[in-house]
Scaffold this motif. Structure first.
Motif, PDB file in Angstrom:
ATOM      1  N   THR A  41      -0.336   0.494  -2.332  1.00  0.00           N
ATOM      2  CA  THR A  41       0.727   1.458  -2.664  1.00  0.00           C
ATOM      3  C   THR A  41       2.009   0.570  -3.116  1.00  0.00           C
ATOM      4  N   CYS A  42       2.358  -0.532  -2.638  1.00  0.00           N
ATOM      5  CA  CYS A  42       3.359  -1.409  -3.063  1.00  0.00           C
ATOM      6  C   CYS A  42       3.221  -1.821  -4.738  1.00  0.00           C
ATOM      7  N   GLU A  44       1.205  -0.103  -6.896  1.00  0.00           N
ATOM      8  CA  GLU A  44       1.171   1.250  -7.531  1.00  0.00           C
ATOM      9  C   GLU A  44       2.737   1.495  -7.859  1.00  0.00           C
ATOM     10  N   GLN A  45       3.778   1.166  -6.683  1.00  0.00           N
ATOM     11  CA  GLN A  45       4.936   1.584  -7.142  1.00  0.00           C
ATOM     12  C   GLN A  45       5.745   0.270  -7.677  1.00  0.00           C
ATOM     13  N   ASP A  47       6.718  -2.653  -6.533  1.00  0.00           N
ATOM     14  CA  ASP A  47       7.616  -3.268  -5.696  1.00  0.00           C
ATOM     15  C   ASP A  47       6.892  -4.708  -5.385  1.00  0.00           C
ATOM     16  N   LYS A  86       0.537  -1.219 -15.520  1.00  0.00           N
ATOM     17  CA  LYS A  86       0.911  -0.319 -14.451  1.00  0.00           C
ATOM     18  C   LYS A  86      -0.334  -0.044 -13.810  1.00  0.00           C
ATOM     19  N   LYS A  88      -2.812   2.412 -11.439  1.00  0.00           N
ATOM     20  CA  LYS A  88      -3.039   3.525 -10.168  1.00  0.00           C
ATOM     21  C   LYS A  88      -4.389   3.454  -9.847  1.00  0.00           C
TER      22      LYS A  88
END
Length: 178
Positions: A41-42, A44-45, A47, A86, A88
């Motif tokens: 998730t980090c 994908e975001q 971060d 990016k 996903k």
């Protein structure tokens, strides 16, 4: 009595390996798949701090059994990666399969930058290869984490062409950045 003696022997047989000492059974990652999904998730975001904290310093990535020699090296590597693409992930299977081990199957969509965020002043954003490309990868990974729930081994299986298509495009973009 015999059972507890057998357990004691098994525990003691793991007491010292090199300079490592016996670890209490409670000192394992409670939820490997949860920590892996949190790290993904980090990513994908985008971060970088969060993503880099999810990996151990001795991280190894395999693709179809071959070491990819991936060096994460902290926040800078993630920031650069996020500049060029990016990611996903659509997970369709996830399961803890043992102590500090999990299995995850997913479809990864990688979209490369159009170049605008890289500050290229010579040309407007591009939609020509390798820019603005969308790549789909179908992968299954067996993942190991350490006792602090950081990813140590990412052993993924997937189509070699899908992987090299992404690697080739990203490599060209990184070279354009130099």
């Amino acid at each position: 009595m015999l059972f507890s003696s057998l357990v004691s022997v098994l525990v003691l047989s793991k007491a010292v390996v090199g300079s490592q000492h016996l670890r209490n059974a409670e000192e394992v990652c409670d939820d490997p798949i949860g920590s892996i999904l949190s790290t993904l998730t980090c990513i994908e975001q985008q971060d970088a701090d969060c993503a880099s904290s999810g990996y151990a310093s001795n991280f190894v990535k395999l693709h179809n059994g071959i070491d990819t020699h991936t060096k994460l090296g902290g926040k800078f590597i993630w920031e650069t990666g996020f500049d060029v693409s990016k990611i996903k992930l659509d997970t369709n299977h996830q399961l803890n399969i043992g102590t500090n081990k999990a299995s995850i199957r997913y479809v990864e969509t990688v979209t490369t930058t159009d170049g605008a965020n890289l500050g290229f002043t010579k040309a407007p954003p591009s939609f020509e290869y390798p820019y603005s490309q969308v790549f789909i990868q179908h992968e299954h990974a067996l993942v190991e984490v350490d006792n602090d729930c950081r990813i140590v081994m990412w052993d993924q299986y997937g189509d070699n062409k899908e992987q090299t298509d992404v690697d080739d495009a990203v490599d060209i973009i990184v070279l354009d950045m130099i």
